[in-house]
Structures are given as structure tokens and as C-alpha cells.
Motif scaffolding. Sequence first.
Motif, PDB file in Angstrom:
ATOM      1  N   PRO A  43      -1.312 -34.369 -39.162  1.00 56.11           N
ATOM      2  CA  PRO A  43      -1.807 -35.765 -39.533  1.00 56.11           C
ATOM      3  C   PRO A  43      -2.289 -35.958 -38.061  1.00 56.11           C
ATOM      4  CG  PRO A  43       0.084 -35.341 -40.969  1.00 56.11           C
ATOM      5  CD  PRO A  43      -0.910 -33.971 -40.362  1.00 56.11           C
ATOM      6  N   ALA A  44      -1.113 -35.583 -36.571  1.00 57.25           N
ATOM      7  CA  ALA A  44      -1.195 -35.850 -35.605  1.00 57.25           C
ATOM      8  C   ALA A  44      -2.858 -35.669 -35.426  1.00 57.25           C
ATOM      9  CB  ALA A  44      -0.233 -35.018 -34.950  1.00 57.25           C
ATOM     10  N   ILE A  45      -2.966 -34.018 -35.046  1.00 55.80           N
ATOM     11  CA  ILE A  45      -4.466 -33.415 -34.648  1.00 55.80           C
ATOM     12  C   ILE A  45      -5.349 -34.587 -35.155  1.00 55.80           C
ATOM     13  CG2 ILE A  45      -5.861 -32.162 -35.270  1.00 55.80           C
ATOM     14  CD1 ILE A  45      -3.629 -30.492 -35.237  1.00 55.80           C
ATOM     15  N   THR A  46      -5.555 -35.323 -37.015  1.00 55.07           N
ATOM     16  CA  THR A  46      -6.619 -36.219 -37.336  1.00 55.07           C
ATOM     17  C   THR A  46      -6.499 -37.201 -37.433  1.00 55.07           C
ATOM     18  OG1 THR A  46      -5.659 -35.674 -39.606  1.00 55.07           O
ATOM     19  CG2 THR A  46      -7.380 -37.073 -39.742  1.00 55.07           C
ATOM     20  N   ARG A  47      -5.561 -37.406 -36.280  1.00 55.77           N
ATOM     21  CA  ARG A  47      -5.189 -39.326 -35.568  1.00 55.77           C
ATOM     22  C   ARG A  47      -6.209 -39.431 -34.337  1.00 55.77           C
ATOM     23  NH1 ARG A  47      -0.239 -39.638 -37.398  1.00 55.77           N
ATOM     24  NH2 ARG A  47       0.227 -38.865 -35.974  1.00 55.77           N
ATOM     25  N   ILE A  48      -6.455 -38.463 -33.511  1.00 54.58           N
ATOM     26  CA  ILE A  48      -6.528 -37.793 -32.041  1.00 54.58           C
ATOM     27  C   ILE A  48      -8.403 -37.918 -32.639  1.00 54.58           C
ATOM     28  CG2 ILE A  48      -4.870 -37.151 -30.904  1.00 54.58           C
ATOM     29  CD1 ILE A  48      -7.519 -34.368 -31.489  1.00 54.58           C
ATOM     30  N   LEU A  49      -9.350 -37.830 -33.444  1.00 53.78           N
ATOM     31  CA  LEU A  49     -10.095 -37.036 -33.566  1.00 53.78           C
ATOM     32  C   LEU A  49     -11.031 -38.374 -33.307  1.00 53.78           C
ATOM     33  CD1 LEU A  49      -9.896 -35.628 -37.483  1.00 53.78           C
ATOM     34  CD2 LEU A  49     -10.603 -34.635 -35.340  1.00 53.78           C
ATOM     35  N   ALA A 245      -6.199 -32.506 -28.755  1.00 50.79           N
ATOM     36  CA  ALA A 245      -5.805 -31.404 -29.948  1.00 50.79           C
ATOM     37  C   ALA A 245      -4.051 -30.792 -29.788  1.00 50.79           C
ATOM     38  CB  ALA A 245      -6.364 -31.060 -30.445  1.00 50.79           C
ATOM     39  N   ALA A 246      -4.168 -30.200 -28.882  1.00 48.02           N
ATOM     40  CA  ALA A 246      -3.080 -29.799 -28.595  1.00 48.02           C
ATOM     41  C   ALA A 246      -2.230 -30.277 -27.934  1.00 48.02           C
ATOM     42  CB  ALA A 246      -3.476 -28.631 -27.276  1.00 48.02           C
ATOM     43  N   GLN A 247      -2.411 -31.185 -27.079  1.00 44.06           N
ATOM     44  CA  GLN A 247      -1.012 -32.276 -27.094  1.00 44.06           C
ATOM     45  C   GLN A 247      -1.194 -33.330 -27.743  1.00 44.06           C
ATOM     46  OE1 GLN A 247      -2.326 -35.044 -23.438  1.00 44.06           O
ATOM     47  NE2 GLN A 247      -2.849 -33.218 -22.290  1.00 44.06           N
ATOM     48  N   ALA A 248      -1.638 -33.869 -28.402  1.00 43.01           N
ATOM     49  CA  ALA A 248      -1.219 -34.246 -30.004  1.00 43.01           C
ATOM     50  C   ALA A 248       0.204 -33.341 -30.637  1.00 43.01           C
ATOM     51  CB  ALA A 248      -2.132 -35.199 -29.999  1.00 43.01           C
ATOM     52  N   ALA A 249      -1.152 -32.633 -31.203  1.00 52.44           N
ATOM     53  CA  ALA A 249       0.013 -31.440 -31.699  1.00 52.44           C
ATOM     54  C   ALA A 249       1.510 -31.204 -30.983  1.00 52.44           C
ATOM     55  CB  ALA A 249      -1.147 -30.511 -32.163  1.00 52.44           C
TER      56      ALA A 249
END
Length: 360
Positions: A43-49, A245-249
Motif C-alpha cells: 500500500p505504501a508503494i501504491t500511495r506514491i504512484l 518507491a524505495a523511500q516509501a517502502a
Amino acid sequence: MTVRARAELDRIAPYVPGSRACLPGGELASNESPVGPSPTVGPAITRILGSVGRYPDPLADEVRETLADLHHVHSDQILVSNGADELIYLLLWAFGGAGSGVVTADPSYRLPEICAYLASAEVVKVPLIDWRLDLRAMALVDADIAYICNPHNPTGTALDSAAVEVFVEATKAKLVIVDEAYVDFADHPEDISLLPGKVAEKVVVLRTLSKVYGLAGLRIGYLVGDPALIATLRKIRPPFSVNVAAQAAAVAALGDQEHRNSVRAYVKECRTRLTDLLRSHGYRVVASQASFVLVETDDSATFVARLAEAGVAVRRGEDLNMPGTVRITVPSPKGFQMLVDALDGDGATSSCESPRKSAV
Ligand SMILES: *Cc1c(COP(=O)(O)O)cnc(C)c1O
């Protein structure tokens, strides 16, 4: 005519990555997490799309603050990177150079050696004793940079932080790189790690989110060390090496310590079962504090081929400068069963229980 690269590069043998397994569960060559990341990561990666059109935060401040809290250090003492590997490149480039020397173990993680040659430095490799780092001999080498991997890859052995501190005092090296990629899997990480309070000015500690946090594919790691040294690395690092993506993850993964703890507990438990399984089949296995075990075989080619037939990929000792041995990542429950089957059934009473799923 082929373009000729710098002559130093002739000294570098190509890196051989772990082979890919033919069957799911059998990927036991690259020390990836047998469990995978926290369920909060997706979900964290989805949020940064929506923000992939923008450059990432160059210093990954949110990740840094999270790590500073976790390790009880100041965020100025942390540099976040594109995997711990990027830090090894930067450190050797910045502090190596023609005429300088690097001391490492033989065998050890290979990247520091590769980066040393890239930086035109000389490399002295000190043989292990009983699969352990020979810190006393390493301290006697006249080198500018020392690389210590603790727990050690590819053997899984570990040394107490007190022994590393004695080394730091004794060595003439102006920079000591302590690679703690596997420290989360040790029985007592607090006895092994230099974090938080034992990081001398000339020491940098490397950590990664590839192993216990299961983010190998996103590429994120970090260093804990002196702010002045970090300022030097910042001058030469690619400014945007850690993607959004890496930062959010990473923020999500670090925020789910319950998942991290369950991965750690699973790996420790399954490592014991894996060691017992292999020993029950007559193999000598080095006692490991990491997420893999090193197996001594009389004929590693046959052993590897037998596992490959069952869909299991492991790391050949030949590729790690330890002929005759094989390195096996602690598997998932499915991978464990595949190993049991490959080794011919009579260890089949043992199994690795699935790790407890943490709540999303
Ligand atoms: C896996 C590993 C790394 C690299 O980690 P990344 O963050 O994936 O680059 C560094 N050092 C050792 C010893 C490792 O095994």
C-alpha cells in the motif's frame, strides 16, 4: 575496434550473481528474505504512484529520521543509499585511490575488493581461521581501509563487538567499514553490533533493508557514521540514488517492527532446522548467525546438481572462493520441504512452521 577500459579493471573478475531457481520457494542462492516485506509495503508503494513524476527527496529525510529514532543516533549520522552496495562504491572511491591499501578477509563479500580495484587501491586478503575473521592478523596489515563483515558472509560466523572495537584500536587503517547486513539474524545482535554507542570516528556501520526487511528488489541501505565523513560522501554520490518507491517502502517496513521481529524469529528457528537437516544427512555445517548456512561437501557439483533437479538454486562455493562448499539461504516452509525432498526424504519429520502473519 573495442574501446579499451582502464588497465586496473583487468584485475576484476566478473561478479557471478546467485542463479535463479526454476521453482518458487527454491530461490536459496541470494539470501533474500524467506518471508518477504511487511504487508504495509505494498500500500505504501501504491500511495506514491501519483508522485513518480517528481525527483525523490535527495537525502530521504523521512527514512533518516525513522532510522535515527530506531538506532538512537542523530539523523546527521545517517546516509541512506541505493542498497548498502552503493555505500561500498562511495567509500572506496572517496577514501581509496592510487597507492592506498584495503584489507579484507579471504573469502569475504566480494564487492569491497571490486571497488578497491576500481579506486586503483591495492588489496590484502587475510585468510579466515575456522571460518572466522582473523582480526589479529588483519590488524597487522598496513592498510588505509579495513572491511569487516559481521556476521560474516559467506560463512555466517560472528564476532562480539568488543573484538571489533579492539581491532579498531589496533589497526592503522584510517577508515574501518563494518558491514552488519545480517546482524538482525544473530541470536544476540546487541552483543555483535557497534550500534548505537560503539561507532568510533573512523568507523562506519553499513546496514541494508534487503535482508530482514525483505526489500532487496527496491535497493535501499544506509550507513551510520561521522557527519563529516557523510558530508564527503554526499559530494560524490548520485543525488537521487534512492527512488521514491524505495523511500516509501522503507518508512513502511521500518514502521512494522512486529513483522521484522517475526522474520527474525522465523529465520533463527528455521536456520536451526536447516542445520540439523543437513547434519542428519552427514554434511558438516558451519554454525551460522546469519540468514544462510555454509555446508561443506565432498563434491559440491553433485550436491548443487541434485538440488537444482529439485528446483532449488543455491550458491556454489566455487563462486565464493570456497571450493567444496555450498551456501544455502534459510528457506521458506515450501523451500524447506523442497530441500527435504531433494535430500531424499529421511529428514522429512522436520519442518519450518510458517511465520506468524502480522496484521496489516
Ligand atoms: C546483501 C549484502 C549487502 C548488500 O546489500 P544491498 O543493500 O542489497 O546492496 C552488503 N553486504 C553484505 C555482506 C551482503 O550480504
